[in-house]
Design an enzyme around this catalytic site. Sequence first.
Site, PDB file in Angstrom:
ATOM      1  N   ASP A 230       5.856  -2.274   3.105  1.00  0.00           N
ATOM      2  CA  ASP A 230       4.725  -2.769   2.308  1.00  0.00           C
ATOM      3  C   ASP A 230       5.057  -2.327   0.872  1.00  0.00           C
ATOM      4  OD1 ASP A 230       3.982  -0.513   3.568  1.00  0.00           O
ATOM      5  OD2 ASP A 230       2.235  -0.655   1.925  1.00  0.00           O
TER       6      ASP A 230
ATOM      7  N   TYR B   3       9.654   5.020  -4.366  1.00  0.00           N
ATOM      8  CA  TYR B   3      10.046   4.893  -3.098  1.00  0.00           C
ATOM      9  C   TYR B   3      10.159   3.289  -2.857  1.00  0.00           C
ATOM     10  CZ  TYR B   3       8.635   4.103   1.895  1.00  0.00           C
ATOM     11  OH  TYR B   3       8.678   3.809   3.062  1.00  0.00           O
TER      12      TYR B   3
ATOM     13  N   LYS C  54      13.471   1.587  -1.496  1.00  0.00           N
ATOM     14  CA  LYS C  54      13.465   0.758  -0.268  1.00  0.00           C
ATOM     15  C   LYS C  54      13.965  -1.016  -0.615  1.00  0.00           C
ATOM     16  CE  LYS C  54      12.243   1.374   3.606  1.00  0.00           C
ATOM     17  NZ  LYS C  54      13.343   1.913   4.671  1.00  0.00           N
TER      18      LYS C  54
END
Length: 305
Positions: free
Chosen positions: A114, A137, A141
């Site tokens: 998410d 992060y 991703k």
Amino acid sequence: MTRLAVLVPGGRGQVGSELAALLEAAPGALVHAPGSSELDITDAGAVHDAVDSFAEAAQDADLRPVVINAAAYTAVDAAESDPETAARINAAGPGTLAKACAAAGLPLLHVSTDYVFRGDGSRPYQPADEPDPRTAYGRTKLDGENAVLDSGARAWVVRTAWVYGAHGGNFVKTMARVAAQRDRLKVVDDQFGSPTWAADLARGLLQLAERVAAGSGPKRRILHCTNAGTTTWFEFARAVFTELGLDPERVDPCTTEEYPVATPRPAYSVLSGDAWAEAGLTPLRPWREALRGAFESDGEAFASG
């Protein structure tokens, strides 16, 4: 049921361990679930060798091969101070794995997060919504998603959120540990998401893997998969206390401003499961029911913190 052979990089983590356990219990299935010390997805030579060996083993056993990438750098705060390592594992590594899968003709499912979204929405995020990560992060991703989808492999990205399980560190284990140390604690009540039991996520991934292996994978290449429903970290914490047999009133609500962290967390992390259901895949059960099931299955692992 399609007889599967599944390679699971990251096979010692929360999701990888559950995938391995399910496959080891499945009649006729073959699973290879190496941890990061056994298969470093940033090592191109090792990745290509592992994929080629796996493809050969699946062919020899007359099984349908699928690769499910559960390897990731998930230390959100550490990624801010060491974005290079996060990028190698979350972006370059999946790209290398996807290229190896493309060369070997193997389908790939890649687990994402998410955190690729900004987290300031007010409705569940759809797969087609524009990503806008706020953290290193999340950015790494998202780069990993793009590397996988642009690799030429037959690949799908599955985003999930708020994952907990019997293996590794997670929020549920943290609550159990803190409960043994303090009489009262505060947990933020203005961040929303869907707690997701790793075992339920693994079942969903395997259902998708069977479809993909049978040649009937969804047309949509990005999907969302979480346990159903929405809650806050505060309400989640109280539910954990209840499952631990403790008084949930020991948990008090607070705001994000009252509990500052080094890296901003999404205020709204709810992912829509509409595309998952529209693809004919089974929606995961409500998060509260899943938490109860998790404690029934792995209560000792959670209670030990």
